[in-house]
Design an enzyme around this catalytic site. Structure first.
Site, PDB file in Angstrom:
ATOM      1  N   SER A 215      55.873  46.414  44.561  1.00  0.00           N
ATOM      2  CA  SER A 215      54.797  46.738  43.436  1.00  0.00           C
ATOM      3  C   SER A 215      53.669  46.234  43.430  1.00  0.00           C
ATOM      4  CB  SER A 215      55.719  46.196  42.184  1.00  0.00           C
ATOM      5  OG  SER A 215      54.940  45.967  40.796  1.00  0.00           O
ATOM      6  N   GLU A 341      27.037  23.269  37.676  1.00  0.00           N
ATOM      7  CA  GLU A 341      27.490  23.641  39.085  1.00  0.00           C
ATOM      8  C   GLU A 341      26.549  22.828  39.993  1.00  0.00           C
ATOM      9  OE1 GLU A 341      29.916  25.562  39.687  1.00  0.00           O
ATOM     10  OE2 GLU A 341      29.967  27.129  37.828  1.00  0.00           O
ATOM     11  N   HIS A 456      30.833  20.800  39.543  1.00  0.00           N
ATOM     12  CA  HIS A 456      31.441  21.979  40.143  1.00  0.00           C
ATOM     13  C   HIS A 456      32.916  21.513  40.576  1.00  0.00           C
ATOM     14  CE1 HIS A 456      31.713  25.538  42.622  1.00  0.00           C
ATOM     15  NE2 HIS A 456      32.214  24.980  43.852  1.00  0.00           N
TER      16      HIS A 456
END
Ligand SMILES: *[C@@H]1O[C@H](CO)[C@@H](O)[C@H](O)[C@H]1NC(C)=O
Ligand SMILES: *[C@@H]1O[C@H](CO)[C@@H](O)[C@H](O)[C@H]1NC(C)=O
Ligand SMILES: *[C@@H]1O[C@H](CO)[C@@H](O)[C@H](O)[C@H]1NC(C)=O
Ligand SMILES: *[C@@H]1O[C@H](CO)[C@@H](O)[C@H](O)[C@H]1NC(C)=O
Ligand SMILES: *[C@@H]1O[C@H](CO)[C@@H](O)[C@H](O)[C@H]1NC(C)=O
Ligand SMILES: *[C@@H]1O[C@H](CO)[C@@H](O)[C@H](O)[C@H]1NC(C)=O
Length: 538
Positions: A215, A341, A456
């Site tokens: 699937s 970040e 981060h």
């Protein structure tokens, strides 16, 4: 080690379907081809660890294994791929390593890394019967394309929470090759058709998952969405991306200097076929040379020595051009960032980039190589000024100015590599496919770590594998292709579009309610960074 703890450059879930194993209280088993795999169970999740899915011939594409035969015990993690040694300042790293959350993401030391590392780990809700067709969350670890492995996080956490929510999922985490082993670049590599080997490893793992179950499939990183003309090939049907979007990378020839250095640092300098010579080197010799290349915790920071690049095969153009061309798998996706970040990537370079002049020179030579001051315009004066109150960690006034350019570097590096590419991605996909965006402001509770803000991979550390509210959104997404669902008491997460620009915000205090905010911060800076990176990719 620092580099493998925090630096999940690309953290992505992909979604697939998989047949469940036969349950058994003590030792669950699963049939693959003609083989019986025997795993373990903790009563909540049955796990099948270290299943080898491909051979990893050095500097060559992965070769799927199988068919499987016989009886195999899969109750322990397999080896990680070779990790790039760090030439980093280690004091801070050691301190961070002592942090309980950070250590949770660390690579294990008990099994030595090996080039024969293409194995994966499967976690299934305990007692799932063999006819169940459960959706699969596939975890692709981060580590700056230099370090990391599938065994550093506990997939059982996700499975357990999915069962509590009444939306059971299977979890698969795969290894892929990193550092030069996965991302060697240069003309020789392009000519041999062996660029982006690490991304090919991921693709083979996705095919394995597909074959094992059946699937629909799953998605890997944004780059897995962009390859193959945006045709997912039935391998995946959703992507949940934490701090990683199509990054501004250029042609594989931009990795020539690193390739040449590697050749020079080994005895391959005089070989007629340098790539073949590198392939034949003793592992220890090659590894020593690879470890000489600049790592993510070095002065060149996010200008990584080894990373995905345009090879004409896996990536036919720069990731951002592929987005503009619409070469994107048309699947639902969630793409988010943490607030700060760039902080952890600014600890080393801010030791030498000490004033405004050095900052400008560094940005031009390290990140926008080829650009002139006039291409850059007023970006450094207006959008990323020499003013700590505008820097990252954002919203902290003059606090945490540990070095004169630290907060400024943290702001611009985080935006160039993570935030602006994320906004660019959602702005160009929301009209084609269901798109959600988030911003995570969860921070370390310790005062000692406050200077890195919502750093981060803090979302991975403090939320998804904790588990937290993001885990619930993830489980819904894996089940329905939509992060919203019942039974969690969470607020509705609206889809992204250019008019409202709504994004989920995981606020600082994890006891406070979530809020929806507008993705309209630093618009001018992001636009200029995006324009520059289209013109001067990494
Ligand atoms: C499984 O075993 C059967 C019977 O021995 C054999 O015919 C078949 O080819 C085997 N299949 C695989 C995939 O090895
Ligand atoms: C598996 O679960 C399904 C659905 O709950 C049920 O109909 C079926 O009888 C079960 N099969 C076995 C072998 O337990
Ligand atoms: C290449 O050959 C020269 C001459 O034999 C030798 O001096 C040099 O060390 C060799 N270089 C490498 C990288 O092996
Ligand atoms: C800066 O730090 C001090 C001392 O911890 C704190 O009282 C103050 O609120 C901080 N300022 C900002 C803008 O965060
Ligand atoms: C959304 O806005 C951005 C920035 O203005 C623009 O570049 C992009 O083309 C817009 N997206 C769509 C689908 O119009
Ligand atoms: C977000 O934008 C909407 C319009 O789309 C506006 O009504 C709302 O006030 C904005 N929210 C904030 C916090 O600025």
């Amino acid at each position: 080690m620092f580099a493998s703890s925090f630096l999940s450059l690309v953290a992505v879930y992909v979604v697939a379907t998989l047949a469940a194993p036969t349950p058994s209280a003590a030792s669950p088993t699963v049939q693959l081809d003609n083989a019986t795999f025997v795993g373990t169970s903790d009563g909540t999740a049955d796990s099948f660890l270290g299943i080898k899915f491909a051979d990893a011939p050095r500097f060559n594409l992965p070769v799927p294994v199988g068919p499987y035969t016989g009886m195999q015990t899969v109750d322990a993690f397999g080896p990680a791929c070779p990790q790039q040694g760090s030439n980093a300042v280690t004091t801070l790293a050691d301190q961070l390593a002592g942090n309980p959350v950070a250590s949770k993401l660390q690579a294990r030391a008990d099994v030595p890394p090996s080039e024969d590392c293409l194995n994966l780990n499967v976690y299934v809700p305990a007692g799932t019967n063999s006819t169940a067709r459960l959706p699969v969350a596939v975890w692709i670890f981060g580590g700056g394309f230099e370090t990391g492995s599938a065994d550093t996080v506990d997939g059982g956490v996700i499975v357990k929470r999915s069962v509590e929510l009444g939306e059971p999922v299977v979890y698969v985490g795969m290894n892929y090759r990193v550092s030069a082993f996965g991302f060697i670049a240069g003309q020789e590599v392009k000519a041999a058709g062996v660029g982006n080997i690490g991304l090919e490893d991921q693709r083979v793992a996705l095919q394995w998952i597909q074959n094992w179950g059946e699937s629909a499939g799953a998605i890997s990183v944004a780059l897995q969405m962009l390859t193959n003309g945006g045709d997912a090939g039935g391998l995946f049907h959703g992507a949940f991306m934490q701090s990683g979007a199509p990054i501004p990378v250029g042609d594989i020839s931009r990795g020539q200097a690193e390739y040449d250095q590697l050749v020079q640092d080994t005895s391959c300098g005089n070989a007629t076929d340098t790539l073949q010579c590198l392939r034949a080197l003793p592992y220890d010799t090659l590894k020593l040379a690879v470890d000489q290349s600049p790592g993510i915790i070095s002065e060149q920071s996010l200008r990584l020595a080894w990373l995905p690049r345009v090879d004409g095969r896996f990536l036919t153009d720069t990731p951002q051009n592929l987005v503009l061309q619409g070469s994107i798998a048309p699947i639902p996706h969630v793409s988010g960032n943490v607030n700060d970040e760039g902080t952890v990537f600014s600890l080393v370079n801010s030791m030498t980039v000490l004033d405004d002049t050095a900052f400008r020179a560094y940005m031009l030579s390290n990140y926008i190589d080829g650009a002139t001051e006039s291409d850059v315009g007023d970006l450094f004066d207006t959008d990323y000024p020499d003013d700590p109150t505008q820097g990252s960690p954002f919203g902290t006034g003059t606090n945490f100015s540990i070095l004169p350019q630290y907060k400024r570097l943290a702001a611009i590096q985080g935006d160039l590599v993570f935030q602006a590419p994320r906004r660019f991605f959602v702005e160009h996909t929301y009209n084609r496919q269901p798109t959600w965006s988030f911003l995570s402001k969860r921070k370390p509770q310790s005062t000692f770590l406050a200077f890195i803000g919502a750093f981060h991979a803090s979302d991975v550390a403090y939320n998804v594998f904790a588990p937290g509210d993001m885990t619930d959104y993830l489980v819904h997404f894996v089940n329905h292709g939509d992060p919203n669902g019942a039974g969690d008491g969470l607020i509705d997460w609206p889809q992204y579009d250019n008019n409202t620009r709504q994004q989920m915000t995981f606020v600082d205090d994890d006891d406070a309610p979530l809020v929806i905010t507008n993705d309209t911060y630093r618009v001018d800076g992001f636009n200029k960074l995006t324009e520059l990176s289209l013109q001067f990719p990494l």
